[in-house]
Scaffold this motif. Structure first.
Motif: not given
Length: 284
Positions: A138-139, A184-188, A192-196
């Motif tokens: 992602x970075x 914050x867990x939901x935000x992360x 992850x969903x965006x990455x996938x």
């Protein structure tokens, strides 16, 4: 009168923006001392190639200690600047930010802080723990979009890795910011969903590294991809060529310091059971 009011408004706006930026930066006096030493060291190379500036910058930090977790010491997300000690990611970020600062012609600490923030955070904006670019893939994706890096793995003959990235939310106890913060867990998880949704990233398999060594640029950013479930990479550094040998310079947890590795890139990856290959990203 109108021009004076306009000037006063612009100065006030700049002061507010600068104050907000300063409050978001965390560093120690010694970091400024190191920066001034670096500025003196790198000045003779300021008009040279970006590749040479990157090399000299990385070499400036040889033998500096490896220390993990330096970015997670604050309750609220801040731009942490630490030029005294590094993990593998903060070493890479710092070297690129300093090289970009040098190449810009404005060798100031404030410019360096701005360059570092641009690299470390999604679209260069600090907006909580989740705005930091935690996953290397992602970075890399975001820094390619910002024209800081160039994606090279595919053109080297790399293959597409389509695994699901979810290590952080699958192991929340490993991250202080996620242990007790469900929000914050939901935000992360959203990150992850965006990455996938991108359907993977390209990497050069480890059995092809030797054959492609001549094509991997000196001082390209390198990330070691992994077979560990849910995770994209486990380590980062810079490709480093000397006397025809392709190795890498990195903050090593095994050596507890910044080193030019004695192993070739290929041998290092082959020696790591979980290493599947490398992502190759030249710095623009």
């Amino acid at each position: 009168m109108k021009n004076k009011l306009t000037l006063l408004f612009l100065l006030a706006s700049w002061f507010v923006a600068f104050s907000a930026f300063s409050q978001n930066v965390d560093y120690e006096t010694q970091d400024k001392v190191v920066f001034e030493k670096y500025a003196t060291f790198i000045q003779p190379f300021q008009s040279k190639s970006k590749e040479l500036i990157l090399q000299k910058t990385a070499e400036f930090f040889l033998e500096k200690p490896y220390v993990a977790g330096t970015l997670d010491k604050n309750d609220t997300e801040k731009l942490v600047i630490n030029l005294r000690e590094f993990d593998c990611v903060t070493f890479v970020e710092t070297v690129i930010a300093l090289a970009n600062t040098t190449a810009s012609g404005n060798l100031s600490f404030d410019n360096f802080a701005s360059q570092l923030q641009q690299i470390r955070y999604r679209n260069g904006v600090i907006d909580g723990y989740d705005s930091r670019l935690h996953y290397t893939s992602d970075w890399a994706y975001n820094n390619v979009e910002k024209n800081i890096l160039s994606a090279m793995s595919q053109q080297l003959g790399g293959v597409l890795q389509t695994k699901t990235i979810d290590f952080m939310t699958s192991h929340p106890s490993a991250y202080n910011a996620l242990k007790t913060d469900d929000s914050m867990l939901k935000k992360i998880k959203n990150t992850e969903n965006e990455i996938n949704k991108r359907k993977g990233f390209y990497y050069l398999p480890k059995d092809k590294i030797t054959a492609k060594s001549a094509e991997i640029p000196h001082m390209a950013m390198i990330a070691f991809t992994t077979s560990i479930k849910g995770l994209d990479t486990t380590h980062t550094g810079f490709a480093y060529k000397k006397n025809g040998k392709l190795t890498f310079i990195h903050a090593s947890s095994a050596k507890n310091k910044v080193v030019i590795d004695e192993k070739t890139l290929s041998d290092y990856c082959q020696a790591q059971k979980s290493c599947t290959g490398i992502m190759v990203m030249p710095v623009l």
